[in-house]
Design a protein around this motif. Sequence first.
Motif, PDB file in Angstrom:
ATOM      1  N   PRO B  68      72.066  27.886  22.535  1.00 54.65           N
ATOM      2  CA  PRO B  68      72.616  26.710  23.222  1.00 54.65           C
ATOM      3  C   PRO B  68      73.752  26.104  22.421  1.00 54.65           C
ATOM      4  N   SER B  69      74.708  25.488  23.132  1.00 55.81           N
ATOM      5  CA  SER B  69      75.922  25.035  22.448  1.00 55.81           C
ATOM      6  C   SER B  69      75.664  23.798  21.596  1.00 55.81           C
ATOM      7  N   TYR B  70      74.578  23.046  21.917  1.00 52.24           N
ATOM      8  CA  TYR B  70      74.386  21.772  21.234  1.00 52.24           C
ATOM      9  C   TYR B  70      73.470  21.866  20.020  1.00 52.24           C
ATOM     10  N   VAL B  71      73.019  23.071  19.659  1.00 54.64           N
ATOM     11  CA  VAL B  71      72.080  23.159  18.545  1.00 54.64           C
ATOM     12  C   VAL B  71      72.823  23.138  17.226  1.00 54.64           C
ATOM     13  N   ASN B  72      72.088  22.829  16.161  1.00 62.90           N
ATOM     14  CA  ASN B  72      72.628  22.916  14.809  1.00 62.90           C
ATOM     15  C   ASN B  72      72.482  24.372  14.379  1.00 62.90           C
ATOM     16  N   PRO B  74      73.193  26.878  12.001  1.00 66.56           N
ATOM     17  CA  PRO B  74      72.535  27.549  10.861  1.00 66.56           C
ATOM     18  C   PRO B  74      71.028  27.322  10.818  1.00 66.56           C
ATOM     19  N   PHE B  75      70.589  26.084  11.062  1.00 67.17           N
ATOM     20  CA  PHE B  75      69.153  25.812  10.969  1.00 67.17           C
ATOM     21  C   PHE B  75      68.403  26.377  12.154  1.00 67.17           C
ATOM     22  N   TYR B  76      69.084  26.383  13.309  1.00 68.11           N
ATOM     23  CA  TYR B  76      68.467  26.949  14.506  1.00 68.11           C
ATOM     24  C   TYR B  76      68.167  28.428  14.286  1.00 68.11           C
ATOM     25  N   LEU B  77      69.095  29.121  13.610  1.00 66.49           N
ATOM     26  CA  LEU B  77      68.880  30.553  13.355  1.00 66.49           C
ATOM     27  C   LEU B  77      67.918  30.775  12.196  1.00 66.49           C
ATOM     28  N   LEU B  78      67.910  29.843  11.247  1.00 69.95           N
ATOM     29  CA  LEU B  78      67.057  30.016  10.060  1.00 69.95           C
ATOM     30  C   LEU B  78      65.583  29.807  10.391  1.00 69.95           C
ATOM     31  N   ALA B  79      65.299  28.862  11.300  1.00 66.24           N
ATOM     32  CA  ALA B  79      63.908  28.448  11.523  1.00 66.24           C
ATOM     33  C   ALA B  79      62.959  29.600  11.866  1.00 66.24           C
ATOM     34  N   PRO B  80      63.269  30.449  12.875  1.00 67.61           N
ATOM     35  CA  PRO B  80      62.310  31.519  13.185  1.00 67.61           C
ATOM     36  C   PRO B  80      62.135  32.509  12.033  1.00 67.61           C
ATOM     37  N   TYR B 130      57.945  24.325   7.536  1.00 65.95           N
ATOM     38  CA  TYR B 130      59.398  24.166   7.615  1.00 65.95           C
ATOM     39  C   TYR B 130      59.974  24.866   8.833  1.00 65.95           C
ATOM     40  N   GLY B 131      59.456  26.067   9.140  1.00 61.85           N
ATOM     41  CA  GLY B 131      59.958  26.785  10.305  1.00 61.85           C
ATOM     42  C   GLY B 131      59.820  25.931  11.549  1.00 61.85           C
ATOM     43  N   VAL B 132      58.635  25.354  11.730  1.00 63.33           N
ATOM     44  CA  VAL B 132      58.368  24.562  12.929  1.00 63.33           C
ATOM     45  C   VAL B 132      59.211  23.286  12.937  1.00 63.33           C
ATOM     46  N   ALA B 133      59.215  22.581  11.793  1.00 65.87           N
ATOM     47  CA  ALA B 133      59.940  21.307  11.737  1.00 65.87           C
ATOM     48  C   ALA B 133      61.432  21.519  11.965  1.00 65.87           C
ATOM     49  N   LEU B 134      61.978  22.568  11.328  1.00 69.73           N
ATOM     50  CA  LEU B 134      63.414  22.840  11.477  1.00 69.73           C
ATOM     51  C   LEU B 134      63.755  23.240  12.888  1.00 69.73           C
ATOM     52  N   ALA B 135      62.899  24.084  13.487  1.00 70.33           N
ATOM     53  CA  ALA B 135      63.150  24.501  14.867  1.00 70.33           C
ATOM     54  C   ALA B 135      63.207  23.276  15.756  1.00 70.33           C
ATOM     55  N   GLY B 136      62.260  22.348  15.544  1.00 72.52           N
ATOM     56  CA  GLY B 136      62.228  21.150  16.365  1.00 72.52           C
ATOM     57  C   GLY B 136      63.459  20.292  16.160  1.00 72.52           C
ATOM     58  N   TRP B 137      63.877  20.167  14.906  1.00 74.45           N
ATOM     59  CA  TRP B 137      65.004  19.282  14.634  1.00 74.45           C
ATOM     60  C   TRP B 137      66.329  19.895  15.076  1.00 74.45           C
ATOM     61  N   SER B 138      66.530  21.197  14.759  1.00 80.33           N
ATOM     62  CA  SER B 138      67.847  21.800  14.993  1.00 80.33           C
ATOM     63  C   SER B 138      68.106  22.039  16.471  1.00 80.33           C
ATOM     64  N   SER B 139      67.040  22.072  17.293  1.00 84.29           N
ATOM     65  CA  SER B 139      67.267  22.331  18.711  1.00 84.29           C
ATOM     66  C   SER B 139      67.980  21.182  19.395  1.00 84.29           C
ATOM     67  N   ASN B 140      67.999  19.990  18.769  1.00 80.77           N
ATOM     68  CA  ASN B 140      68.714  18.862  19.335  1.00 80.77           C
ATOM     69  C   ASN B 140      68.202  18.498  20.720  1.00 80.77           C
ATOM     70  N   ASN B 141      66.896  18.473  20.839  1.00 85.72           N
ATOM     71  CA  ASN B 141      66.284  18.282  22.136  1.00 85.72           C
ATOM     72  C   ASN B 141      65.084  17.392  21.879  1.00 85.72           C
ATOM     73  N   THR B 240      61.046  25.204  22.534  1.00 86.34           N
ATOM     74  CA  THR B 240      61.584  25.115  23.902  1.00 86.34           C
ATOM     75  C   THR B 240      62.908  25.860  24.040  1.00 86.34           C
ATOM     76  N   GLU B 241      63.780  25.702  23.057  1.00 90.13           N
ATOM     77  CA  GLU B 241      65.132  26.231  23.194  1.00 90.13           C
ATOM     78  C   GLU B 241      65.249  27.694  22.779  1.00 90.13           C
ATOM     79  N   TYR B 242      64.154  28.294  22.354  1.00 91.10           N
ATOM     80  CA  TYR B 242      64.267  29.642  21.818  1.00 91.10           C
ATOM     81  C   TYR B 242      63.964  30.675  22.885  1.00 91.10           C
ATOM     82  N   SER B 243      64.632  31.814  22.760  1.00 86.26           N
ATOM     83  CA  SER B 243      64.374  32.903  23.699  1.00 86.26           C
ATOM     84  C   SER B 243      64.435  34.208  22.928  1.00 86.26           C
ATOM     85  N   SER B 244      64.113  35.279  23.608  1.00 80.30           N
ATOM     86  CA  SER B 244      64.291  36.620  23.059  1.00 80.30           C
ATOM     87  C   SER B 244      63.561  36.805  21.728  1.00 80.30           C
TER      88      SER B 244
END
Lengths: 166, 397, 104
Positions: B68-72, B74-80, B130-141, B240-244
């Motif tokens: 998604p265009s609105y995510v942060n 680096p952290f969005y990719l790092l979290a999973p 950290y994975g969970v917290a970062l995913a939640g924060w970086s998704s910007n949702n 929520t914002e993750y796929s694939s």
Amino acid sequence: MDIFFFLLFATVAVGCGISVVMQTHPISSALSLVGVMGSLAVLYLLLGAEFIAMAQIIVYAGAIMVLFIFVIMLLNAGAEQRAGRSLMVKVLGAPVLIGFGGILIYFFAVNFGDATPVHFGAFQGGSARAIGRALFENYLLPFEVTSVLILIAIIGAVVLAQKEME
Amino acid sequence: MEFFLVSLLKIAVVFAGLMTTLAYLQWVERKVIAHVQVRIGPSRVGPHGLMQPLADVVKLVTKEGLLPSYVNRPFYLLAPVLAITMALTSISVIPFGSEVSVGGYHTWMQLTDLNVGILFVLAISSMGVYGVALAGWSSNNKYSLLGGLRSSAQMVSYELPLSLAITAPLLLAGTLSLREIVQSQAGFNFGFLPRWSVFNGPFPQIFSFLIFVIAGFAETNRVPFDLPEAENELVAGFHTEYSSLQFAAFFMSEYANMITITAITTILFLGGWTPLFPASLGSNFVPPVLLFIVGAVALYAGLTPRRKRDGFTFPVVALIFWILAALFLLPFLQQFLIPFFWFAAKVGTLLFIFMWVRATLPRFRYDQLMGFAWKFLFPAALINLLITGLLVALTAK
Amino acid sequence: MMAHGVPLSWYLILSAILFCLGIAGFLFRKNIITVFMSIELMLNAVNLSFIAFSYQLRQVNGHIFTFFVMVVAAAEAAVGLAIILTVFKNRNTLDIDEISEMND
């Protein structure tokens, strides 16, 4: 092998440390700090402090930093605005800091330059058993006092964080 | 050199086994929940839906990975990546069985044994947040953020009763190495009662076992503590914002965490790979007999098929189980298979309980969740630790 | 492999560098949370030298001190973050230059 691991994790630690200071967003700083703590834990292992290394990860990275990140997320704090601090810090800060660091490094290099090199496994005294023995024999009073400190901290945190009484 | 080769081989075996287990655990869970709810569950892809995990993998890999265009970014990719790495790392210290020797070379059915093994597992699992917290924060949702916040608060809170529950059996074992913890529980009281810490004196660890399992449910974000991903409040919570593949990473890390928690429960409380009753009473014959009976039941079901294809698939299943039963009788393979059987049987039972609970219990409310951790589990774990410590001190030589 | 040990001074120098980075963060940053994290960085740097000296002296005392530092840091983080939350609730800012009423 020792040198390789030291250089690798020392580089990571310094890189993350610079990142803590340079990043504008608090979350980035907090994660860099986790990186510093993780690489320090590996260095502790190299120095034979296995219990402290694990405690470092559990207490620092797993509890304290999670608390930081929780607060940052809760406040939804954005990146900080770049703005100058007081004139004295601006002018004197960097030179004094570099001077202080230089003196420290020089002192360490001169005084401990000929100390025996560190080999992994040469010091076995950092086991949980040794720590426990020292803690409950020589350091029993400080240990008990820290429990009071933690109790005070808990009460303090609860009092600060509670909602205003009507 | 030999050590490195053997280690590489062990890593390959454990990794392949773990990945297969993770894929099929999801199939098992869907089947179990389906049968609890009187449904059939996955049944289209392959016989009894056995190819379903494969189909899921193909689906997840070929799906478009949305960014998604609105995510942060680096952290969005790092979290999973963080989530799956932390989930898989702790497997490396878990002993699956006892010492084995192949051609004069002795090794353990364990990747590595640390003398702070249990602390290592605790440390790594505490990093998993950290994975969970970062995913939640970086998704910007907002839903993701709420999921991440809930998860970090929940995991930090439940870590306390979890650690306190671990401490009590450690007092009995007197070591932090997972291998030695299991060895300290070997042997039998009165010749038949296993010396597992869950019912061995001076104080049976049944309470800390229950506290540990409950806290384990919360640490793995499973029902009834799955508030970070409560779908009727938070869409899907932190992912929520993750796929694939990134979604697959979160999904796999949840199952890997489940395996870790159940394996640690087994090691701490249920005696790891030690059998339920002594070999002198014939415990070595339990696995082949059990597998033989399962095969016989399957054959019987195949002879009286309710559906057309059952007449073919059930006899094949029966044959596979009988081959497995025969393998357990080979003296060379016994040293690998029998300890592993007992370990896997205990872990499997606990995993079944996880699934059973998921199919049965409703979700907690958030304040109930926190109140339960702080007002009930934490004091209970403390009292349990106090009594255990007192009795261990009194009975110490 | 044993011949190439790491000089002890390298560990101490690393600790000095991290400590100075902590001071730099403390001096130059404006976000109160980042300032707080810089303090944690300094504590970590000191811990590293405790552990290094403990190795040098073959004693466990340095480990004990590190342990106490961790305990104190945990207590400090709990209270400090509660203070930060309260400050943010009252002032709606995290900028340390704007939270300087007691100065005036």
